[in-house]
Write a protein that holds these residues in place. Sequence first.
Motif, PDB file in Angstrom:
ATOM      1  N   THR A  37       0.816  -1.211   0.000  1.00  0.00           N
ATOM      2  CA  THR A  37       0.000   0.000   0.000  1.00  0.00           C
ATOM      3  C   THR A  37       0.850   1.261   0.000  1.00  0.00           C
ATOM      4  O   THR A  37       1.910   1.327   0.617  1.00  0.00           O
ATOM      5  CB  THR A  37      -0.966   0.007   1.206  1.00  0.00           C
ATOM      6  OG1 THR A  37      -1.848   1.112   1.110  1.00  0.00           O
ATOM      7  CG2 THR A  37      -0.218   0.055   2.529  1.00  0.00           C
ATOM      8  N   ARG A  38       0.363   2.246  -0.728  1.00  0.00           N
ATOM      9  CA  ARG A  38       1.060   3.517  -0.889  1.00  0.00           C
ATOM     10  C   ARG A  38       0.595   4.495   0.191  1.00  0.00           C
ATOM     11  O   ARG A  38      -0.593   4.623   0.453  1.00  0.00           O
ATOM     12  CB  ARG A  38       0.768   4.096  -2.278  1.00  0.00           C
ATOM     13  CG  ARG A  38       1.519   5.374  -2.605  1.00  0.00           C
ATOM     14  CD  ARG A  38       1.173   5.845  -4.005  1.00  0.00           C
ATOM     15  NE  ARG A  38      -0.208   6.319  -4.113  1.00  0.00           N
ATOM     16  CZ  ARG A  38      -1.102   5.832  -4.974  1.00  0.00           C
ATOM     17  NH1 ARG A  38      -0.768   4.868  -5.815  1.00  0.00           N
ATOM     18  NH2 ARG A  38      -2.329   6.303  -5.017  1.00  0.00           N
ATOM     19  N   ILE A  39       1.547   5.188   0.781  1.00  0.00           N
ATOM     20  CA  ILE A  39       1.231   6.245   1.734  1.00  0.00           C
ATOM     21  C   ILE A  39       1.294   7.570   0.983  1.00  0.00           C
ATOM     22  O   ILE A  39       2.357   8.010   0.561  1.00  0.00           O
ATOM     23  CB  ILE A  39       2.215   6.251   2.927  1.00  0.00           C
ATOM     24  CG1 ILE A  39       2.209   4.894   3.630  1.00  0.00           C
ATOM     25  CG2 ILE A  39       1.849   7.364   3.905  1.00  0.00           C
ATOM     26  CD1 ILE A  39       0.879   4.503   4.215  1.00  0.00           C
ATOM     27  N   ASP A  40       0.133   8.194   0.800  1.00  0.00           N
ATOM     28  CA  ASP A  40       0.054   9.399  -0.023  1.00  0.00           C
ATOM     29  C   ASP A  40       0.375  10.667   0.746  1.00  0.00           C
ATOM     30  O   ASP A  40       0.966  11.603   0.206  1.00  0.00           O
ATOM     31  CB  ASP A  40      -1.337   9.515  -0.650  1.00  0.00           C
ATOM     32  CG  ASP A  40      -1.615   8.385  -1.633  1.00  0.00           C
ATOM     33  OD1 ASP A  40      -0.727   8.095  -2.453  1.00  0.00           O
ATOM     34  OD2 ASP A  40      -2.693   7.784  -1.564  1.00  0.00           O
ATOM     35  N   PRO A  64       6.239   5.127  -0.136  1.00  0.00           N
ATOM     36  CA  PRO A  64       5.791   6.524  -0.145  1.00  0.00           C
ATOM     37  C   PRO A  64       5.393   7.009  -1.535  1.00  0.00           C
ATOM     38  O   PRO A  64       5.954   6.589  -2.547  1.00  0.00           O
ATOM     39  CB  PRO A  64       7.021   7.271   0.352  1.00  0.00           C
ATOM     40  CG  PRO A  64       8.179   6.465  -0.182  1.00  0.00           C
ATOM     41  CD  PRO A  64       7.720   5.028  -0.172  1.00  0.00           C
ATOM     42  N   ALA A  65       4.432   7.935  -1.566  1.00  0.00           N
ATOM     43  CA  ALA A  65       4.087   8.604  -2.819  1.00  0.00           C
ATOM     44  C   ALA A  65       5.080   9.714  -3.122  1.00  0.00           C
ATOM     45  O   ALA A  65       5.253  10.114  -4.270  1.00  0.00           O
ATOM     46  CB  ALA A  65       2.676   9.181  -2.742  1.00  0.00           C
ATOM     47  N   ALA A  66       5.722  10.216  -2.083  1.00  0.00           N
ATOM     48  CA  ALA A  66       6.707  11.299  -2.228  1.00  0.00           C
ATOM     49  C   ALA A  66       7.657  11.228  -1.039  1.00  0.00           C
ATOM     50  O   ALA A  66       7.449  10.444  -0.103  1.00  0.00           O
ATOM     51  CB  ALA A  66       6.006  12.655  -2.280  1.00  0.00           C
ATOM     52  N   VAL A  67       8.708  12.061  -1.076  1.00  0.00           N
ATOM     53  CA  VAL A  67       9.645  12.114   0.047  1.00  0.00           C
ATOM     54  C   VAL A  67       8.984  12.862   1.195  1.00  0.00           C
ATOM     55  O   VAL A  67       8.474  13.969   1.025  1.00  0.00           O
ATOM     56  CB  VAL A  67      10.954  12.808  -0.367  1.00  0.00           C
ATOM     57  CG1 VAL A  67      11.889  12.923   0.832  1.00  0.00           C
ATOM     58  CG2 VAL A  67      11.619  12.036  -1.511  1.00  0.00           C
ATOM     59  N   PHE A  68       8.987  12.269   2.379  1.00  0.00           N
ATOM     60  CA  PHE A  68       8.369  12.892   3.536  1.00  0.00           C
ATOM     61  C   PHE A  68       9.396  13.669   4.345  1.00  0.00           C
ATOM     62  O   PHE A  68      10.583  13.341   4.358  1.00  0.00           O
ATOM     63  CB  PHE A  68       7.714  11.835   4.430  1.00  0.00           C
ATOM     64  CG  PHE A  68       6.571  11.103   3.768  1.00  0.00           C
ATOM     65  CD1 PHE A  68       5.582  11.809   3.095  1.00  0.00           C
ATOM     66  CD2 PHE A  68       6.485   9.719   3.812  1.00  0.00           C
ATOM     67  CE1 PHE A  68       4.526  11.157   2.481  1.00  0.00           C
ATOM     68  CE2 PHE A  68       5.436   9.048   3.206  1.00  0.00           C
ATOM     69  CZ  PHE A  68       4.457   9.776   2.537  1.00  0.00           C
ATOM     70  N   THR A  69       8.926  14.699   5.041  1.00  0.00           N
ATOM     71  CA  THR A  69       9.804  15.477   5.905  1.00  0.00           C
ATOM     72  C   THR A  69      10.187  14.659   7.128  1.00  0.00           C
ATOM     73  O   THR A  69       9.589  13.601   7.412  1.00  0.00           O
ATOM     74  CB  THR A  69       9.104  16.764   6.358  1.00  0.00           C
ATOM     75  OG1 THR A  69       7.991  16.414   7.204  1.00  0.00           O
ATOM     76  CG2 THR A  69       8.599  17.574   5.165  1.00  0.00           C
ATOM     77  N   ALA A  70      11.153  15.150   7.881  1.00  0.00           N
ATOM     78  CA  ALA A  70      11.589  14.446   9.096  1.00  0.00           C
ATOM     79  C   ALA A  70      10.427  14.300  10.076  1.00  0.00           C
ATOM     80  O   ALA A  70      10.242  13.243  10.703  1.00  0.00           O
ATOM     81  CB  ALA A  70      12.749  15.189   9.739  1.00  0.00           C
ATOM     82  N   ALA A  71       9.615  15.359  10.222  1.00  0.00           N
ATOM     83  CA  ALA A  71       8.473  15.302  11.127  1.00  0.00           C
ATOM     84  C   ALA A  71       7.452  14.268  10.656  1.00  0.00           C
ATOM     85  O   ALA A  71       6.885  13.520  11.460  1.00  0.00           O
ATOM     86  CB  ALA A  71       7.819  16.682  11.236  1.00  0.00           C
ATOM     87  N   GLN A  72       7.207  14.216   9.347  1.00  0.00           N
ATOM     88  CA  GLN A  72       6.258  13.230   8.811  1.00  0.00           C
ATOM     89  C   GLN A  72       6.779  11.804   9.003  1.00  0.00           C
ATOM     90  O   GLN A  72       6.010  10.882   9.288  1.00  0.00           O
ATOM     91  CB  GLN A  72       6.006  13.508   7.332  1.00  0.00           C
ATOM     92  CG  GLN A  72       5.185  14.757   7.064  1.00  0.00           C
ATOM     93  CD  GLN A  72       5.102  15.082   5.586  1.00  0.00           C
ATOM     94  OE1 GLN A  72       6.083  14.943   4.842  1.00  0.00           O
ATOM     95  NE2 GLN A  72       3.927  15.525   5.135  1.00  0.00           N
TER      96      GLN A  72
END
Length: 354
Positions: free
Chosen positions: A53-56, A170-178
Amino acid sequence: MTNRGDIAGEYVFLMDWSALPASGVVSLKGVGAAAIALALDDLPDDAPAVLLTRIDQVSGASQVIDELIGRLERTAYDLYPAWLPGAEVTPGRSTIDRVAARSLAATMAASTPHHRPFLMDLAANAVAAHSGGESSELSLKYSSAGLMAGLVRVISESFVRDAVVFALYPAAVFTAAQQEQLAATCDWLATYVGVWLLDDITSPLDRFPIQSLEPGDAPVADEQTWTLPTLTYPPLAGRPHPASTAEGKLEAHLARQHWAGSRRWNQTVPTGDLSPYVRADLVWPEACLVVEIDGADHRTAAKYADDRRRDVALQLAGYTVVRFTNEQVLSDTPRVADIIEKLRSDRLAAKELP
């Protein structure tokens, strides 16, 4: 043990599922989402039910949890009636059908660990999902923990497997907080399912154990991957894949043909030591005939190479293999069925020759 096939001078590697944990959280290196999706075609019977599953987006742990529970719920409806013994007919549109489903669920819960009210509500909602009726909002009645536990149990039983694994990418690169919020989500999920983290979804966090797959442990990556759906899961043994409109339409047609009664959907076919088995879309065992229904992903280089490996393994085991695209099945189902009938008849006739 990793199995390897040599197709046209190129090596295609098969996933060594036994090397991967079915519980806890692990970050996988050397294998991405597309490779996992490819390997799900031949998921062995003793592996966990893997939900890719993708995390959007990540706006908080609770948001991700709610989103994943929602996907599990929709998957449970797609898999129905596999998880409810006795509900083998096509779900109908009347109130009576929901009442019957609730009754079957109550009977099932009486002799299993299922929570009776939840299973009854889920069954009624599944009928509604298949018939276009109204459904109840389960999240208003049950806690996240209750929903997760109940849905995981239903899904593991649908696949007849002991465990369920979420493979997250991931759908995209997430920030450190995410990434921190996602890590908290994974800690919560691990109470109910195994969690595999793909494509550096939580990098550079050093929070979960890392498992690096050797080059021979994973399928080859594709230079142009197909667009994966939000959630991908393996086929159900004995049934058309719930996510395949083409398989569902072909099954609806074949169910009315007397000659097609021995068909078997999504069964493992033994193919020998070099490639121990292949999970074929559709099989007529008595005719040694395999029918494959190919979606858009089969046009990619990795999938094409893997299809050739599977075809050769089946042919060496004595099977005839015929492939149709989704478009062929959907546009002219009767003609596809006619071709299959003739192939089956020819195969049976050939086996009777001295």
